[in-house]
Scaffold this active site. Structure first.
Site, PDB file in Angstrom:
ATOM      1  CE  LYS A   1      -3.923  -2.357   2.226  1.00 20.13           C
ATOM      2  NZ  LYS A   1      -4.868  -2.326   3.398  1.00 20.13           N
TER       3      LYS A   1
ATOM      4  CE1 TYR B   1      -9.406  -2.805   0.497  1.00 15.93           C
ATOM      5  CE2 TYR B   1      -8.580  -0.996  -0.843  1.00 15.93           C
ATOM      6  CZ  TYR B   1      -8.358  -2.091  -0.022  1.00 15.93           C
ATOM      7  OH  TYR B   1      -7.059  -2.462   0.273  1.00 15.93           O
TER       8      TYR B   1
ATOM      9  CG  ASN C   1      -3.714  -2.490   6.931  1.00 16.56           C
ATOM     10  OD1 ASN C   1      -3.568  -2.093   5.796  1.00 16.56           O
ATOM     11  ND2 ASN C   1      -4.756  -3.199   7.313  1.00 16.56           N
TER      12      ASN C   1
ATOM     13  CG  HIS D   1      -5.271  -6.333  -0.400  1.00 17.64           C
ATOM     14  ND1 HIS D   1      -6.485  -6.227   0.231  1.00 17.64           N
ATOM     15  CD2 HIS D   1      -5.425  -7.268  -1.375  1.00 17.64           C
ATOM     16  CE1 HIS D   1      -7.349  -7.063  -0.362  1.00 17.64           C
ATOM     17  NE2 HIS D   1      -6.724  -7.698  -1.334  1.00 17.64           N
TER      18      HIS D   1
ATOM     19  CD  GLU E   1      -8.962  -8.873  -3.634  1.00 13.32           C
ATOM     20  OE1 GLU E   1      -9.853  -8.610  -2.799  1.00 13.32           O
ATOM     21  OE2 GLU E   1      -7.852  -9.345  -3.307  1.00 13.32           O
TER      22      GLU E   1
HETATM   23  P1  IDP Z   1      -7.987  -6.808   5.630  1.00 17.50           P
HETATM   24  O1  IDP Z   1      -7.183  -5.863   4.772  1.00 17.50           O
HETATM   25  O2  IDP Z   1      -7.184  -7.376   6.767  1.00 17.50           O
HETATM   26  O3  IDP Z   1      -8.694  -7.870   4.824  1.00 17.50           O
HETATM   27  P2  IDP Z   1     -10.579  -5.498   5.890  1.00 17.50           P
HETATM   28  O4  IDP Z   1     -11.477  -5.615   7.065  1.00 17.50           O
HETATM   29  O5  IDP Z   1     -10.978  -6.209   4.628  1.00 17.50           O
HETATM   30  O6  IDP Z   1      -9.114  -5.920   6.350  1.00 17.50           O
HETATM   31  O7  IDP Z   1     -10.424  -3.936   5.591  1.00 17.50           O
HETATM   32  C1  IDP Z   1      -9.854  -3.480   4.381  1.00 17.50           C
HETATM   33  C2  IDP Z   1      -8.905  -2.336   4.703  1.00 17.50           C
HETATM   34  O8  IDP Z   1      -9.657  -1.233   5.216  1.00 17.50           O
HETATM   35  C3  IDP Z   1      -7.877  -2.638   5.803  1.00 17.50           C
HETATM   36  O9  IDP Z   1      -6.758  -3.343   5.337  1.00 17.50           O
HETATM   37  C4  IDP Z   1      -7.525  -1.236   6.267  1.00 17.50           C
HETATM   38  O10 IDP Z   1      -6.625  -0.573   5.366  1.00 17.50           O
HETATM   39  C5  IDP Z   1      -8.883  -0.541   6.194  1.00 17.50           C
HETATM   40  N1  IDP Z   1      -9.587  -0.616   7.488  1.00 17.50           N
HETATM   41  C6  IDP Z   1     -10.187  -1.704   8.042  1.00 17.50           C
HETATM   42  N2  IDP Z   1     -10.730  -1.409   9.242  1.00 17.50           N
HETATM   43  C7  IDP Z   1     -10.477  -0.094   9.442  1.00 17.50           C
HETATM   44  C8  IDP Z   1     -10.799   0.813  10.533  1.00 17.50           C
HETATM   45  O11 IDP Z   1     -11.424   0.452  11.532  1.00 17.50           O
HETATM   46  N3  IDP Z   1     -10.365   2.101  10.387  1.00 17.50           N
HETATM   47  C9  IDP Z   1      -9.669   2.541   9.279  1.00 17.50           C
HETATM   48  N4  IDP Z   1      -9.352   1.718   8.254  1.00 17.50           N
HETATM   49  C10 IDP Z   1      -9.751   0.417   8.334  1.00 17.50           C
HETATM   50 MG    MG Z   2     -10.235  -7.747   3.475  1.00 12.95          MG
END
Ligand code: IDP
Ligand code: MG
Length: 139
Positions: free
Chosen positions: A11, A51, A114, A117, A128
């Site tokens: 990312k 997304y 984070n 992905h 994807e």
């Molecule tokens: P993942 O990437 O571990 O699969 P997902 O729940 O699918 O997690 O969420 C997609 C992305 O959305 C996350 O990787 C993160 O960048 C963002 N995200 C998820 N939860 C939050 C939150 O509570 N606050 C801000 N960003 C979030």
């Molecule tokens: Mg996810």
């Protein structure tokens, strides 16, 4: 449905911080082969589509802003049991909950920013991968 492929994005925060090399080293050391890879930048429309499943979530706007603010590295990775093994390698969505040694534990700043992905199913890995690499020889 293939079970030996997953899709990843390093990312914008990973590119900004110069963490692409170290993260790719972790990925290849864990036994993943890079089948396709490119540096690209998602448009707002791209990120909203990629997304779309999260569009009702309170963080959706923040997520789209983050994912479009700079280049990403998109890649298709190959390994037996790729989806599950890659999710283990990256760790929990929230780096505070990620296991020691995982990519998110090492390189993620927060639950939002984070670092990486990883696809959550074989079906989504295919969708994807097509999103970023449609028309390539690898399919
Ligand atoms: P993942 O990437 O571990 O699969 P997902 O729940 O699918 O997690 O969420 C997609 C992305 O959305 C996350 O990787 C993160 O960048 C963002 N995200 C998820 N939860 C939050 C939150 O509570 N606050 C801000 N960003 C979030
Ligand atoms: Mg996810």
């Amino acid at each position: 449905m293939r079970t030996d492929r997953t899709f990843t994005m390093l990312k914008p925060d990973s590119v900004e911080k110069g963490n692409v090399g170290p993260i790719l080293e972790k990925i290849t050391s864990a036994g993943f082969r890079i089948a396709a890879m490119k540096l690209t930048q998602m448009t707002v429309a791209d990120a909203q589509a990629f997304y779309a499943i999260h569009k009702e979530r309170p963080f959706f706007g923040e997520l789209v802003q983050y994912m479009t603010r700079g280049p990403i590295v998109a890649a298709i990775l190959e390994k037996e049991n790729a989806v599950e093994d890659f999710r283990t390698l990256i760790g929990a969505t929230n780096p505070e909950e990620a296991a020691e040694g995982t990519i998110r534990k090492l390189y993620a700043a927060s639950i939002g920013e984070n670092a990486v992905h990883g696809s959550d199913s074989d079906e989504n890995a295919e969708i994807e991968s097509q999103f970023h690499f449609a028309g390539r020889e690898i399919f």
